[in-house]
Scaffold this motif. Structure first.
Motif, PDB file in Angstrom:
ATOM      1  N   LEU A 109       0.530  -1.187   0.022  1.00  0.00           N
ATOM      2  CA  LEU A 109       0.388  -0.240  -0.198  1.00  0.00           C
ATOM      3  C   LEU A 109       0.989   1.097   0.082  1.00  0.00           C
ATOM      4  CD1 LEU A 109      -3.182   1.351   0.451  1.00  0.00           C
ATOM      5  CD2 LEU A 109      -2.775   1.249   2.033  1.00  0.00           C
ATOM      6  N   ILE A 110       2.064   1.489   0.745  1.00  0.00           N
ATOM      7  CA  ILE A 110       3.008   2.128   0.305  1.00  0.00           C
ATOM      8  C   ILE A 110       3.469   2.573  -0.304  1.00  0.00           C
ATOM      9  CG2 ILE A 110       5.111   3.074   1.863  1.00  0.00           C
ATOM     10  CD1 ILE A 110       4.546   1.955   4.510  1.00  0.00           C
ATOM     11  N   THR A 111       4.240   1.662  -1.320  1.00  0.00           N
ATOM     12  CA  THR A 111       4.469   1.533  -1.858  1.00  0.00           C
ATOM     13  C   THR A 111       3.605   2.639  -3.327  1.00  0.00           C
ATOM     14  OG1 THR A 111       6.069  -0.562  -1.357  1.00  0.00           O
ATOM     15  CG2 THR A 111       6.370   0.519  -3.548  1.00  0.00           C
ATOM     16  N   ALA A 112       2.423   1.787  -3.709  1.00  0.00           N
ATOM     17  CA  ALA A 112       1.600   2.079  -4.484  1.00  0.00           C
ATOM     18  C   ALA A 112       1.081   3.628  -4.046  1.00  0.00           C
ATOM     19  CB  ALA A 112       0.026   1.283  -4.373  1.00  0.00           C
ATOM     20  N   ALA A 113       1.100   3.864  -3.294  1.00  0.00           N
ATOM     21  CA  ALA A 113       0.648   5.459  -2.635  1.00  0.00           C
ATOM     22  C   ALA A 113       1.803   6.563  -2.842  1.00  0.00           C
ATOM     23  CB  ALA A 113       0.096   5.311  -0.975  1.00  0.00           C
ATOM     24  N   ASN A 114       2.437   5.721  -2.608  1.00  0.00           N
ATOM     25  CA  ASN A 114       4.072   6.644  -2.995  1.00  0.00           C
ATOM     26  C   ASN A 114       3.913   6.198  -5.074  1.00  0.00           C
ATOM     27  OD1 ASN A 114       6.496   8.149  -2.832  1.00  0.00           O
ATOM     28  ND2 ASN A 114       7.430   6.525  -3.414  1.00  0.00           N
ATOM     29  N   TYR A 115       4.145   6.027  -4.999  1.00  0.00           N
ATOM     30  CA  TYR A 115       4.113   5.717  -7.064  1.00  0.00           C
ATOM     31  C   TYR A 115       2.284   6.335  -7.702  1.00  0.00           C
ATOM     32  CZ  TYR A 115       2.359   3.823 -11.573  1.00  0.00           C
ATOM     33  OH  TYR A 115       2.218   3.759 -13.216  1.00  0.00           O
ATOM     34  N   LEU A 116       1.604   6.042  -7.173  1.00  0.00           N
ATOM     35  CA  LEU A 116      -0.058   6.932  -7.163  1.00  0.00           C
ATOM     36  C   LEU A 116       0.692   8.702  -6.940  1.00  0.00           C
ATOM     37  CD1 LEU A 116      -2.818   3.873  -7.135  1.00  0.00           C
ATOM     38  CD2 LEU A 116      -1.826   4.834  -8.806  1.00  0.00           C
ATOM     39  N   ASN A 117       1.148   9.138  -6.094  1.00  0.00           N
ATOM     40  CA  ASN A 117       1.097   9.944  -5.373  1.00  0.00           C
ATOM     41  C   ASN A 117       0.051  10.066  -4.647  1.00  0.00           C
ATOM     42  OD1 ASN A 117       2.197  12.973  -4.633  1.00  0.00           O
ATOM     43  ND2 ASN A 117       2.433  13.494  -6.405  1.00  0.00           N
ATOM     44  N   ILE A 118      -0.267   9.290  -4.030  1.00  0.00           N
ATOM     45  CA  ILE A 118      -1.933  10.039  -2.788  1.00  0.00           C
ATOM     46  C   ILE A 118      -1.344  10.525  -1.675  1.00  0.00           C
ATOM     47  CG2 ILE A 118      -3.506   9.681  -2.351  1.00  0.00           C
ATOM     48  CD1 ILE A 118      -3.461   7.107  -3.757  1.00  0.00           C
ATOM     49  N   PRO A 119      -0.995  11.825  -1.360  1.00  0.00           N
ATOM     50  CA  PRO A 119       0.039  12.561  -0.152  1.00  0.00           C
ATOM     51  C   PRO A 119      -0.427  11.405   1.318  1.00  0.00           C
ATOM     52  CG  PRO A 119      -0.622  14.032  -1.476  1.00  0.00           C
ATOM     53  CD  PRO A 119      -0.820  13.182  -2.609  1.00  0.00           C
ATOM     54  N   GLN A 120      -2.206  12.331   1.781  1.00  0.00           N
ATOM     55  CA  GLN A 120      -2.811  11.662   3.009  1.00  0.00           C
ATOM     56  C   GLN A 120      -2.723  10.199   2.787  1.00  0.00           C
ATOM     57  OE1 GLN A 120      -4.026  13.319   4.970  1.00  0.00           O
ATOM     58  NE2 GLN A 120      -5.718  12.005   5.878  1.00  0.00           N
TER      59      GLN A 120
END
Lengths: 169, 504
Positions: A109-120
């Protein structure tokens, strides 16, 4: 005709392992990466746009991400700059509950949020890891994350010595 | 996906350094150390992050360090570059100090030197070896004169300077640097006054000037300070706790403030016998946003209040704090009338007088108050402050009156009661439950009272409550746990309840 156009059109995304997911434009725009992409196409192109391929996110993780963005699609999202100054430790109970998942899922999830750029979402998930680390000894941290102890006694002594010099504020 | 699990395929290791760094930023000091000690990669991330190191750690050299050759050697072989350095009781030779600054000086942004004797040559070299310095704090420094003359050094990043009980010659060293903020805490002997005057007249970018004690009297004894003034201040604070200023000094302070009246945003006046200066500020400064008058007593001269009533109102002021013995509420009211746009108001009345009347007055004349800090609330039942969202009271005299007031002002989101007695708890908590907008609640009291509050709120919390802060005020004198506080997040989970049990 404009009147017939739904205010929040459907958008499809495809995971790295080829599974297609449907969600709405409003939700998917929480991702800075996709937002940039769509702004590139221009607003009118959204309806004729095909499914968006996301090569770095597998289907299990994408499902989790979509669950989160759909829940938060109407909330105002902080920018990554605002997140940096974020000190409040209050977390929405829904998010708290959402983050109850095993470590492997959390890493993805962290890697995906980082890749997709979802700061929150990135903030929530990395903070979750930090919460797990808090109040644990180095040995406990290693066993929690299943990391091998890679220090030699000399090295650890050197680091501890460095620490002695760093007076805590 | 790899089937075989080796260390390198541990998903934790696949997180980029940047994210590991993020994790660090959410940790407290102790956890930062432990996380760094758990494996090599985290240690490497920490040691390359100047941000983290600066935020939590500093280098402090004191007492026995200066005598210990081995320690000095250890220090010089340290790999980390710290940004903050604190030196006290320096007893080292010139060579040791120079070696330390050659090693660390280039990275230092904040330097504190205290309780030492140092010669002017060494001091100049230290400053010269710290070109990135942004903040310099010196306290109780004696400077031994060795150099035939002092050539000022230009420190281009220096912004903030604090000087306390120090030889004023220090100002000569940094005269060429253009600082933003100057705090002077010490006694200033008249012989050296000229250094400060020279220093100030060479400053062009100074924005904040804070002065304490007798240095105020010394600096403002003459008006030369206003004659050569190339800077325009945003903030001016004087804190004079001892004695009384002469009329000349008061007049010079007023002239000085007048010079900056178009830029001054924040003014703080503290100390007794400041009536003259207070009157000047209230009558003349029309652009201020923040005003603190911690002045023991307000001007008594009736003519001042007549003049004040005639003055144009000041609509820029947003934050006002008044502390002192306000026996005459009429005086406080005349001052408040001058600032119709205040949003945040704190009145700390030490005279123990009743404020009932004042509350009524506020509701009629100050419609924008969002934050109100007041001694206590009585006779508040029918008073409604339309914009009020944050309320702080020091103590409760009459629980019923407070309850009625908060129910009437249902927009309150944050409520803080600094001291509650056990007999008042039940009543207070019952009325709080009706506050449908309450998100933050902070209560101080003894162990028993806090226990009772916790039980009552746990059973039935206000709907939107997010944070409950409890501060323990020990009954016993000199008890170890004289003041402890915790913040609990709602809705409560096991962790939060555990936190509470640890405190109590």
């Amino acid at each position: 005709m404009d009147i017939d156009r739904p205010s929040d059109p459907q958008v499809s995304v495809v995971s790295s392992d080829g599974t297609m997911f449907h969600t709405t434009l409003k939700s998917i725009l929480l991702s800075g990466t996709i937002k940039d992409m769509i702004e590139h196409i221009g607003e009118g192109g959204v309806e004729n746009m095909g499914a968006i391929p996301l090569q770095n996110v597998d289907s299990k993780t994408l499902e989790i991400v979509i669950k989160w963005i759909e829940h938060h699609k109407d909330n105002i999202q902080p920018t990554s700059e605002e997140i940096k100054d974020k000190t409040a430790d209050f977390i929405d109970p829904w998010d708290e509950n959402f983050l109850e998942m095993d470590l492997d899922k959390l890493y993805n999830l962290i890697t995906a949020a980082n890749y997709l750029n979802i700061p929150q979402l990135l903030w929530l998930s990395t903070r979750k890891i930090a919460m797990l680390i808090k109040n644990r000894t180095p040995q406990e941290i290693r066993s929690l994350f299943n990391i091998e102890d890679d220090w030699t006694p000399q090295e650890i002594e050197a680091v501890q010595k460095e620490n002695q010099w760093c007076e805590e504020k | 996906m790899d089937v075989c699990e080796t260390t390198s395929s541990n998903p934790f290791h696949q997180l980029p350094d940047e994210l590991i760094h993020n994790i660090f930023t959410y940790l407290d000091k102790k956890s930062i150390k432990n996380f760094a000690l758990s494996f090599k990669r985290s240690a490497a991330v920490l040691s390359t992050s100047t941000n983290l190191l600066n935020k939590y750690f500093k280098l402090k050299l004191e007492n026995d360090f200066w005598q210990d050759r081995e320690k000095i050697f250890d220090l010089l072989s340290l790999r980390r570059n710290l940004r903050e350095l604190e030196l006290s009781n320096i007893a080292g030779s010139h060579n040791v100090l120079i070696a330390i600054f050659k090693r660390f000086g280039l990275h230092i942004t904040k330097l504190k030197i205290s309780n030492s004797k140092i010669d002017d040559f060494t001091l100049r070299e230290i400053l010269r070896l710290s070109p990135m310095l942004q903040e310099l704090h010196v306290s109780e420094i004696g400077i031994i004169k060795k150099l035939p003359a002092i050539n000022p050094i230009f420190m281009s990043y220096l912004k903030r300077l604090t000087v306390q009980y120090c030889d004023w010659i220090i100002l000569k060293f940094i005269m060429r640097s253009q600082i933003h903020s100057l705090t002077i805490k010490s006694y200033l002997d008249e012989g050296n006054r000229i250094h400060l005057v020279d220093f100030l007249s060479s400053q062009f970018l100074l924005k904040e000037l804070m002065m304490q004690g007798t240095s105020i009297r010394c600096l403002f004894q003459n008006n030369d300070i206003s004659n050569n003034c190339a800077y325009s201040l945003n903030k001016f604070a004087i804190d004079n706790t001892i004695g009384k200023n002469s009329d000349t000094v008061n007049f010079n302070i007023s002239t000085f403030m007048n010079l900056h009246d178009s830029t001054l945003k924040c003014v703080e006046i503290s100390g007794p016998n400041m009536e003259h200066v207070t009157a000047f500020v209230l009558l003349n400064l029309k652009m201020i946003q923040d005003l603190i008058l911690d002045v023991r007593s307000l001007p008594k001269d009736q003519n001042f209040y007549y003049a004040l009533a005639e003055e144009e109102k000041c609509t820029t002021l947003q934050n006002l704090k008044l502390c002192g013995f306000f026996f005459q509420q009429e005086l406080v009211k005349s001052i408040l009338l001058q600032f119709p746009m205040i949003q945040n108001l704190e009145i700390n009345d030490w005279s123990n007088g009743s404020v009932s009347d004042l509350l009524q007055f506020i509701s009629q004349n100050l419609p924008h108050i969002e934050n109100l800090t007041i001694t206590e609330i009585s006779n508040g039942e029918d008073i409604k402050l339309n914009a009020l969202t944050n309320l702080t009271v020091q103590y409760i005299r009459n629980t019923n009156q407070l309850s009625k007031f908060i129910i009437k002002n249902e927009k309150i989101e944050a409520l803080k009661v600094n001291l509650v007695y056990i007999g008042q708890v039940k009543n207070l908590v019952t009325s709080i439950r009706d506050l449908s907008n309450l998100k933050y609640l902070s209560i101080g009291g003894n162990k028993k009272a806090l226990n009772m509050i916790m039980n009552l709120i746990h059973a039935n919390a206000p709907q939107k409550l997010q944070t409950l802060e409890l501060s323990m005020i020990s009954d016993e004198k000199g008890g170890n746990d004289a003041r402890k506080a915790i913040k609990l997040n709602f809705p409560l989970n096991r962790n939060e309840i555990f936190k509470f049990n640890v405190l109590i």
